[in-house]
Design a protein around this motif. Structure first.
Motif, mmCIF file in Angstrom:
data_model
loop_
_atom_site.group_PDB
_atom_site.id
_atom_site.type_symbol
_atom_site.label_atom_id
_atom_site.label_comp_id
_atom_site.label_asym_id
_atom_site.label_seq_id
_atom_site.Cartn_x
_atom_site.Cartn_y
_atom_site.Cartn_z
ATOM 1 N N VAL A 1 -20.883 33.888 -54.439
ATOM 2 C CA VAL A 1 -20.167 34.821 -55.323
ATOM 3 C C VAL A 1 -18.758 35.086 -54.795
ATOM 4 O O VAL A 1 -17.771 35.013 -55.536
ATOM 5 N N ILE A 2 -18.649 35.356 -53.497
ATOM 6 C CA ILE A 2 -17.336 35.689 -52.932
ATOM 7 C C ILE A 2 -16.444 34.453 -52.816
ATOM 8 O O ILE A 2 -15.229 34.534 -52.995
ATOM 9 N N ILE A 3 -17.046 33.289 -52.552
ATOM 10 C CA ILE A 3 -16.254 32.056 -52.526
ATOM 11 C C ILE A 3 -15.678 31.768 -53.916
ATOM 12 O O ILE A 3 -14.500 31.399 -54.047
ATOM 13 N N ALA A 4 -16.488 31.927 -54.941
ATOM 14 C CA ALA A 4 -16.017 31.681 -56.309
ATOM 15 C C ALA A 4 -14.882 32.633 -56.671
ATOM 16 O O ALA A 4 -13.875 32.218 -57.267
ATOM 17 N N ALA A 5 -15.031 33.900 -56.309
ATOM 18 C CA ALA A 5 -13.975 34.877 -56.603
ATOM 19 C C ALA A 5 -12.686 34.523 -55.884
ATOM 20 O O ALA A 5 -11.598 34.575 -56.474
ATOM 21 N N GLY A 6 -12.793 34.142 -54.628
ATOM 22 C CA GLY A 6 -11.608 33.760 -53.876
ATOM 23 C C GLY A 6 -10.954 32.505 -54.430
ATOM 24 O O GLY A 6 -9.719 32.419 -54.525
ATOM 25 N N ALA A 7 -11.774 31.527 -54.818
ATOM 26 C CA ALA A 7 -11.232 30.258 -55.318
ATOM 27 C C ALA A 7 -10.502 30.432 -56.639
ATOM 28 O O ALA A 7 -9.376 29.936 -56.815
ATOM 29 N N VAL A 8 -11.106 31.139 -57.576
ATOM 30 C CA VAL A 8 -10.469 31.298 -58.885
ATOM 31 C C VAL A 8 -9.210 32.167 -58.770
ATOM 32 O O VAL A 8 -8.212 31.912 -59.439
ATOM 33 N N SER A 9 -9.234 33.147 -57.886
ATOM 34 C CA SER A 9 -8.049 33.987 -57.696
ATOM 35 C C SER A 9 -6.932 33.216 -57.000
ATOM 36 O O SER A 9 -5.751 33.423 -57.297
ATOM 37 N N THR A 10 -7.304 32.330 -56.085
ATOM 38 C CA THR A 10 -6.312 31.492 -55.426
ATOM 39 C C THR A 10 -5.601 30.607 -56.439
ATOM 40 O O THR A 10 -4.372 30.412 -56.367
ATOM 41 N N GLU A 11 -6.354 30.081 -57.390
ATOM 42 C CA GLU A 11 -5.746 29.245 -58.430
ATOM 43 C C GLU A 11 -4.732 30.043 -59.249
ATOM 44 O O GLU A 11 -3.633 29.561 -59.536
ATOM 45 N N VAL A 12 -5.081 31.264 -59.593
ATOM 46 C CA VAL A 12 -4.168 32.093 -60.382
ATOM 47 C C VAL A 12 -2.914 32.435 -59.572
ATOM 48 O O VAL A 12 -1.794 32.380 -60.092
ATOM 49 N N VAL A 13 -3.085 32.759 -58.295
ATOM 50 C CA VAL A 13 -1.932 33.057 -57.446
ATOM 51 C C VAL A 13 -1.044 31.822 -57.306
ATOM 52 O O VAL A 13 0.190 31.915 -57.374
ATOM 53 N N TYR A 14 -1.653 30.664 -57.142
ATOM 54 C CA TYR A 14 -0.882 29.416 -57.049
ATOM 55 C C TYR A 14 -0.065 29.198 -58.325
ATOM 56 O O TYR A 14 1.120 28.861 -58.260
ATOM 57 N N LEU A 15 -0.697 29.382 -59.470
ATOM 58 C CA LEU A 15 0.017 29.213 -60.741
ATOM 59 C C LEU A 15 1.138 30.244 -60.895
ATOM 60 O O LEU A 15 2.192 29.948 -61.457
ATOM 61 N N ALA A 16 0.906 31.460 -60.394
ATOM 62 C CA ALA A 16 1.946 32.487 -60.474
ATOM 63 C C ALA A 16 3.159 32.110 -59.622
ATOM 64 O O ALA A 16 4.300 32.382 -60.002
ATOM 65 N N TYR A 17 2.913 31.493 -58.480
ATOM 66 C CA TYR A 17 4.019 31.088 -57.611
ATOM 67 C C TYR A 17 4.709 29.816 -58.078
ATOM 68 O O TYR A 17 5.922 29.684 -57.973
ATOM 69 N N HIS A 18 3.937 28.849 -58.589
ATOM 70 C CA HIS A 18 4.503 27.534 -58.882
ATOM 71 C C HIS A 18 4.550 27.179 -60.363
ATOM 72 O O HIS A 18 5.273 26.255 -60.744
#
Length: 194
Positions: free
Chosen positions: A108-125
């Protein structure tokens, strides 16, 4: 008489060892509680308003999932720490319960971290292929807080992976795997076993 003293001393040493192991596991189970609450609070306070508009964590489903996952995992950490802190005999059902729950909450926590990382990456790049521009130039404070929250979440992920390894080690070293066939079945199906 000396043998009784040595046996009693060995029992006290074994009890002290079990108590220190229980204390260490309890503290390891409490650590993600603090991390999950910290990540949750940072994300809950994450919003920014400027001349270009407003952005809130609740505008992005991934960040809402991150908050829910951190909240649920924090609750589980508290529950499991309290349950671990109380000395009681270790049974197979308890071992399986901790193993399965530790695995579940790790994913559960890995999935939350992974999907949020993708959104942060898209926000930066951004994503030029679908015409999404980066947003962190406009909402830098929001992106920084989101990055902090996701980073804290991944530290909690490391704790949950450690707990999963401990519970799986404890389960699979103390108990034999369940038997799937009786001896009669193995004899009748001998050709399939080698």
């Amino acid at each position: 008489m000396a043998e009784k003293g040595e046996v009693a001393m060995a029992e006290r040493t074994e009890d002290a060892k079990k108590a220190s192991m229980r204390t260490a596991e309890t503290l390891l189970r409490l650590l993600p509680l603090g991390l999950c609450v910290a990540a949750l609070v940072v994300m809950l306070k994450n919003s920014e308003t400027n001349e270009f508009g407003s952005v809130f964590y609740s505008d992005l489903g991934a960040f809402k999932y991150l908050i829910y996952a951190n909240g649920v995992c924090a609750g589980y950490s508290l529950f499991s720490a309290v349950f671990t802190a109380v000395p009681r005999p270790f049974t197979m059902s308890r071992a399986w319960t901790f193993f399965l729950l530790d695995q579940l909450f790790t994913y559960v926590i890995i999935a939350a971290g992974a999907v949020s990382t993708e959104v942060v990456y898209l926000a930066y790049h951004g994503d030029k292929e679908i015409s999404w521009s980066e947003a962190c130039g406009t909402f830098g404070g929001f992106c920084k807080k989101a990055t902090v929250s996701v980073s804290i979440t991944f530290i909690a992920v490391i704790c949950y992976i450690s707990l999963s390894l401990i519970s799986s080690y404890r389960l699979f070293t103390r108990y034999d795997p369940p038997s799937t066939h009786s001896n009669k079945d193995a004899t009748e199906m001998g050709g399939f076993y080698g």
